[in-house]
Design a protein around this motif. Structure first.
Motif, PDB file in Angstrom:
ATOM      1  N   GLN A  30      -6.825  -1.495 -35.076  1.00 50.75           N
ATOM      2  CA  GLN A  30      -6.480  -2.576 -34.151  1.00 50.75           C
ATOM      3  C   GLN A  30      -6.792  -2.202 -32.695  1.00 50.75           C
ATOM      4  OE1 GLN A  30      -5.437  -5.418 -35.701  1.00 50.75           O
ATOM      5  NE2 GLN A  30      -5.683  -4.166 -37.549  1.00 50.75           N
ATOM      6  N   GLY A  31      -7.339  -1.028 -32.495  1.00 55.67           N
ATOM      7  CA  GLY A  31      -7.675  -0.580 -31.152  1.00 55.67           C
ATOM      8  C   GLY A  31      -6.476  -0.125 -30.337  1.00 55.67           C
ATOM      9  N   ILE A  32      -5.443   0.342 -31.018  1.00 57.48           N
ATOM     10  CA  ILE A  32      -4.196   0.754 -30.346  1.00 57.48           C
ATOM     11  C   ILE A  32      -4.075   2.269 -30.362  1.00 57.48           C
ATOM     12  CG2 ILE A  32      -1.671   0.649 -30.455  1.00 57.48           C
ATOM     13  CD1 ILE A  32      -1.988  -2.145 -31.703  1.00 57.48           C
ATOM     14  N   ASP A  33      -3.796   2.839 -29.201  1.00 54.28           N
ATOM     15  CA  ASP A  33      -3.595   4.280 -29.067  1.00 54.28           C
ATOM     16  C   ASP A  33      -2.126   4.656 -28.924  1.00 54.28           C
ATOM     17  OD1 ASP A  33      -6.377   4.819 -29.087  1.00 54.28           O
ATOM     18  OD2 ASP A  33      -6.505   4.315 -26.951  1.00 54.28           O
ATOM     19  N   GLU A  34      -1.332   3.745 -28.424  1.00 48.31           N
ATOM     20  CA  GLU A  34       0.054   4.044 -28.050  1.00 48.31           C
ATOM     21  C   GLU A  34       0.998   3.711 -29.204  1.00 48.31           C
ATOM     22  OE1 GLU A  34       2.923   2.731 -24.316  1.00 48.31           O
ATOM     23  OE2 GLU A  34       0.771   2.334 -24.255  1.00 48.31           O
ATOM     24  N   ILE A  35       1.849   4.668 -29.587  1.00 50.67           N
ATOM     25  CA  ILE A  35       2.755   4.497 -30.729  1.00 50.67           C
ATOM     26  C   ILE A  35       4.147   4.983 -30.346  1.00 50.67           C
ATOM     27  CG2 ILE A  35       3.255   5.165 -33.119  1.00 50.67           C
ATOM     28  CD1 ILE A  35       0.255   5.651 -33.500  1.00 50.67           C
ATOM     29  N   VAL A  36       5.173   4.221 -30.748  1.00 48.12           N
ATOM     30  CA  VAL A  36       6.546   4.701 -30.682  1.00 48.12           C
ATOM     31  C   VAL A  36       7.088   4.782 -32.108  1.00 48.12           C
ATOM     32  CG1 VAL A  36       6.888   3.732 -28.382  1.00 48.12           C
ATOM     33  CG2 VAL A  36       7.607   2.413 -30.381  1.00 48.12           C
ATOM     34  N   ASN A  37       7.889   5.813 -32.363  1.00 53.40           N
ATOM     35  CA  ASN A  37       8.437   6.073 -33.685  1.00 53.40           C
ATOM     36  C   ASN A  37       9.954   6.054 -33.583  1.00 53.40           C
ATOM     37  OD1 ASN A  37       9.171   7.104 -36.215  1.00 53.40           O
ATOM     38  ND2 ASN A  37       8.816   9.220 -35.562  1.00 53.40           N
ATOM     39  N   LEU A  38      10.592   5.183 -34.359  1.00 55.54           N
ATOM     40  CA  LEU A  38      12.015   4.915 -34.215  1.00 55.54           C
ATOM     41  C   LEU A  38      12.892   5.708 -35.177  1.00 55.54           C
ATOM     42  CD1 LEU A  38      11.637   1.064 -33.767  1.00 55.54           C
ATOM     43  CD2 LEU A  38      11.820   2.796 -31.978  1.00 55.54           C
ATOM     44  N   GLY A  39      12.346   6.747 -35.798  1.00 54.32           N
ATOM     45  CA  GLY A  39      13.188   7.690 -36.521  1.00 54.32           C
ATOM     46  C   GLY A  39      13.290   7.483 -38.018  1.00 54.32           C
ATOM     47  N   ASP A  40      14.070   8.381 -38.652  1.00 54.23           N
ATOM     48  CA  ASP A  40      14.157   8.561 -40.103  1.00 54.23           C
ATOM     49  C   ASP A  40      12.785   8.925 -40.648  1.00 54.23           C
ATOM     50  OD1 ASP A  40      16.846   8.177 -40.057  1.00 54.23           O
ATOM     51  OD2 ASP A  40      16.877   6.479 -41.429  1.00 54.23           O
ATOM     52  N   MET A  41      12.387  10.140 -40.321  1.00 57.77           N
ATOM     53  CA  MET A  41      11.016  10.572 -40.542  1.00 57.77           C
ATOM     54  C   MET A  41      10.778  11.217 -41.899  1.00 57.77           C
ATOM     55  SD  MET A  41      10.453  12.226 -36.756  1.00 57.77           S
ATOM     56  CE  MET A  41      11.529  11.719 -35.422  1.00 57.77           C
ATOM     57  N   ALA A  42      11.664  12.122 -42.326  1.00 56.89           N
ATOM     58  CA  ALA A  42      11.340  13.004 -43.446  1.00 56.89           C
ATOM     59  C   ALA A  42      12.196  12.804 -44.686  1.00 56.89           C
ATOM     60  CB  ALA A  42      11.443  14.467 -42.988  1.00 56.89           C
ATOM     61  N   SER A  43      13.429  12.357 -44.540  1.00 52.23           N
ATOM     62  CA  SER A  43      14.371  12.366 -45.663  1.00 52.23           C
ATOM     63  C   SER A  43      13.938  11.434 -46.789  1.00 52.23           C
ATOM     64  CB  SER A  43      15.755  11.953 -45.167  1.00 52.23           C
ATOM     65  OG  SER A  43      16.288  12.942 -44.314  1.00 52.23           O
ATOM     66  N   GLY A  44      14.064  11.942 -48.001  1.00 53.84           N
ATOM     67  CA  GLY A  44      13.692  11.204 -49.192  1.00 53.84           C
ATOM     68  C   GLY A  44      13.079  12.140 -50.209  1.00 53.84           C
ATOM     69  N   PRO A  45      12.826  11.647 -51.446  1.00 53.50           N
ATOM     70  CA  PRO A  45      12.327  12.489 -52.532  1.00 53.50           C
ATOM     71  C   PRO A  45      10.800  12.555 -52.557  1.00 53.50           C
ATOM     72  CG  PRO A  45      12.794  10.329 -53.389  1.00 53.50           C
ATOM     73  CD  PRO A  45      13.122  10.271 -51.920  1.00 53.50           C
ATOM     74  N   LEU A  46      10.167  12.617 -51.381  1.00 55.76           N
ATOM     75  CA  LEU A  46       8.709  12.535 -51.319  1.00 55.76           C
ATOM     76  C   LEU A  46       8.130  13.811 -50.710  1.00 55.76           C
ATOM     77  CD1 LEU A  46       8.463   8.762 -50.308  1.00 55.76           C
ATOM     78  CD2 LEU A  46       8.313   9.783 -52.597  1.00 55.76           C
ATOM     79  N   ASP A  47       7.321  13.701 -49.662  1.00 56.23           N
ATOM     80  CA  ASP A  47       6.664  14.879 -49.090  1.00 56.23           C
ATOM     81  C   ASP A  47       7.069  15.033 -47.629  1.00 56.23           C
ATOM     82  OD1 ASP A  47       4.908  16.914 -48.240  1.00 56.23           O
ATOM     83  OD2 ASP A  47       3.420  16.329 -49.728  1.00 56.23           O
ATOM     84  N   VAL A  63      12.139   8.823 -31.344  1.00 53.75           N
ATOM     85  CA  VAL A  63      13.589   8.920 -31.250  1.00 53.75           C
ATOM     86  C   VAL A  63      14.129   9.363 -32.610  1.00 53.75           C
ATOM     87  CG1 VAL A  63      13.843   7.224 -29.400  1.00 53.75           C
ATOM     88  CG2 VAL A  63      13.973   6.470 -31.782  1.00 53.75           C
ATOM     89  N   LEU A  64      15.328   9.909 -32.601  1.00 53.71           N
ATOM     90  CA  LEU A  64      15.938  10.503 -33.786  1.00 53.71           C
ATOM     91  C   LEU A  64      16.688   9.454 -34.588  1.00 53.71           C
ATOM     92  CD1 LEU A  64      16.089  13.605 -34.620  1.00 53.71           C
ATOM     93  CD2 LEU A  64      18.478  13.479 -33.883  1.00 53.71           C
ATOM     94  N   GLY A  65      16.527   9.472 -35.900  1.00 52.54           N
ATOM     95  CA  GLY A  65      17.284   8.597 -36.781  1.00 52.54           C
ATOM     96  C   GLY A  65      18.480   9.312 -37.376  1.00 52.54           C
ATOM     97  N   LEU A  98      12.810  18.598 -34.448  1.00 53.76           N
ATOM     98  CA  LEU A  98      13.738  17.467 -34.541  1.00 53.76           C
ATOM     99  C   LEU A  98      14.875  17.605 -33.534  1.00 53.76           C
ATOM    100  CD1 LEU A  98      14.090  16.839 -38.393  1.00 53.76           C
ATOM    101  CD2 LEU A  98      13.012  15.330 -36.711  1.00 53.76           C
ATOM    102  N   ARG A  99      15.302  18.831 -33.277  1.00 47.84           N
ATOM    103  CA  ARG A  99      16.397  19.050 -32.318  1.00 47.84           C
ATOM    104  C   ARG A  99      16.014  18.667 -30.896  1.00 47.84           C
ATOM    105  NH1 ARG A  99      16.979  23.722 -35.774  1.00 47.84           N
ATOM    106  NH2 ARG A  99      18.872  23.473 -37.044  1.00 47.84           N
ATOM    107  N   THR A 100      14.728  18.563 -30.623  1.00 47.18           N
ATOM    108  CA  THR A 100      14.278  18.183 -29.279  1.00 47.18           C
ATOM    109  C   THR A 100      14.151  16.665 -29.112  1.00 47.18           C
ATOM    110  OG1 THR A 100      11.877  18.178 -29.747  1.00 47.18           O
ATOM    111  CG2 THR A 100      12.903  20.305 -29.228  1.00 47.18           C
ATOM    112  N   VAL A 101      14.294  15.921 -30.199  1.00 46.08           N
ATOM    113  CA  VAL A 101      14.062  14.471 -30.159  1.00 46.08           C
ATOM    114  C   VAL A 101      15.371  13.766 -29.778  1.00 46.08           C
ATOM    115  CG1 VAL A 101      13.352  12.457 -31.490  1.00 46.08           C
ATOM    116  CG2 VAL A 101      12.247  14.670 -31.894  1.00 46.08           C
ATOM    117  N   PRO A 102      15.357  12.909 -28.760  1.00 46.52           N
ATOM    118  CA  PRO A 102      16.587  12.228 -28.330  1.00 46.52           C
ATOM    119  C   PRO A 102      16.933  11.054 -29.235  1.00 46.52           C
ATOM    120  CG  PRO A 102      14.762  11.513 -26.972  1.00 46.52           C
ATOM    121  CD  PRO A 102      14.214  12.579 -27.878  1.00 46.52           C
ATOM    122  N   PRO A 103      18.201  10.632 -29.266  1.00 49.89           N
ATOM    123  CA  PRO A 103      18.597   9.486 -30.092  1.00 49.89           C
ATOM    124  C   PRO A 103      18.163   8.149 -29.518  1.00 49.89           C
ATOM    125  CG  PRO A 103      20.483  10.327 -28.894  1.00 49.89           C
ATOM    126  CD  PRO A 103      19.365  11.290 -28.643  1.00 49.89           C
TER     127      PRO A 103
END
Length: 250
Positions: A30-47, A63-65, A98-103
Motif C-alpha cells: 500500500q506504499g506505507i512505511d509507518e507502523i504502530v503496534n498496539l501490543g499482545d505480540m508473542a503469547s499463544g501456542p504458535l511461534d 506499546v505493551l499489551g 519488552l520491558r522497554t516498551v511503554p503501556p
C-alpha cells in the motif's frame, strides 16, 4: 500541526509470524512505511520467537499489551496457558526488550496509543459482555468516559480483536484495527463469552489524516492460516486451532 498523515496500525499478533509477515507485506504494497503496534505480540501456542524477532527488527512504534506484561511481571509457574509456551521460546533479550516498551504513548502529537483502554491494559473498551455472554458494542457514554483527558484526535486500541471505529461526540475517532494473528478466543471475564472474527484472515487498519479529518480503512489479508492452525493443534490448543482455521471458536 501536521495536516496529512498516513500509517498502518497492527495489534494482537499473538505469536502468529505468518500472519504478521502477510500483513507487513500488504502494508508495504500500500506504499506505507509507518507502523504502530498496539501490543499482545508473542503469547499463544504458535511461534513466539520468530514473531518477536520480526517485531524487534521492524521500524515501528510499539506499546505493551496485557499478554506482553504477563510475560515479564511474573514467574513462569504463575503464567497463563498462552504465556507459558511463549515464554519457553523466548530469550532474555526478547524479555528485556519488552520491558522497554511503554503501556501507552503519543505518536506524532496527534495519535494516542494504548492496548485496551488508556487506564487499563486488560479491560474491553469498545465492546461490552452481557451476563448472558453476548458481546455487544459499548454505549457511547461509556466509551467517551474512558477517553476523558485525551486531547489527541485519533485514539488507537486493540485487545478485543474486533475491528471497529467509533466517532466520539466531539469528533475524536477511536479505532481498533482488529487482530493480526488471533481471529477468535474464549474468555470467562467478566462473563463467559467468545470473540469470533468470522474469517481466518489477518487484520490491520490504515489511518489517514486529510483536511483535519481521520479516515480508516480496515484490511483483511489472506495467508497460510491452515499452517498456523496445524501448529496450534500440535501444541495442544484445539480452540486456537479452530479459530485460526475458520475464524470461529469451536
Amino acid at each position: 500541526m501536521t495536516d496529512t498523515m498516513r500509517f498502518a496500525a497492527i495489534a494482537d499478533v499473538h505469536g502468529n509470524h505468518l500472519a504478521l509477515e502477510a500483513v507487513i507485506a500488504d502494508i508495504r504494497a500500500q506504499g506505507i512505511d509507518e507502523i504502530v503496534n498496539l501490543g499482545d505480540m508473542a503469547s499463544g501456542p504458535l511461534d513466539a520467537r520468530r514473531t518477536m524477532e520480526a517485531l524487534m527488527a521492524l521500524d515501528a512504534v510499539h506499546v505493551l499489551g496485557n499478554h506482553d506484561r504477563w510475560l515479564i511481571d511474573r514467574p513462569p509457574e504463575k503464567m497463563g496457558a498462552w504465556e507459558r509456551p511463549a515464554h519457553a521460546q523466548l530469550d532474555a533479550a526478547h524479555l528485556d526488550w519488552l520491558r522497554t516498551v511503554p503501556p501507552t504513548r503519543i505518536h506524532r502529537d496527534q495519535v494516542f496509543l494504548c492496548h485496551a483502554t488508556p487506564a487499563d491494559d486488560n479491560v474491553y473498551w469498545l465492546e461490552t459482555v452481557t451476563p448472558e455472554g453476548a458481546v455487544t458494542m459499548s454505549p457511547l457514554a461509556a466509551i467517551e468516559k474512558e477517553a476523558e483527558g485525551i486531547s489527541q484526535s485519533l485514539i488507537l486500541c486493540g485487545h478485543t480483536h474486533i475491528a471497529r471505529a467509533v466517532r466520539l461526540g466531539d469528533g475524536r475517532l477511536v479505532v481498533n484495527p482488529g487482530s493480526v494473528g488471533s481471529p477468535g478466543f474464549s474468555y470467562n471475564v467478566p462473563f463467559p463469552h467468545v470473540i469470533e472474527a468470522g474469517t481466518p484472515d489477518a487484520r490491520y487498519a490504515i489511518l489517514e489524516l486529510k483536511s483535519e479529518r481521520w479516515q480508516v480503512t480496515f484490511r483483511n489479508v489472506p495467508y497460510d492460516h491452515m499452517a498456523m492452525a496445524a501448529l496450534a493443534r500440535r501444541n495442544g490448543d484445539s480452540e486456537f486451532a479452530s479459530a485460526l482455521a475458520t475464524g470461529w471458536v469451536r
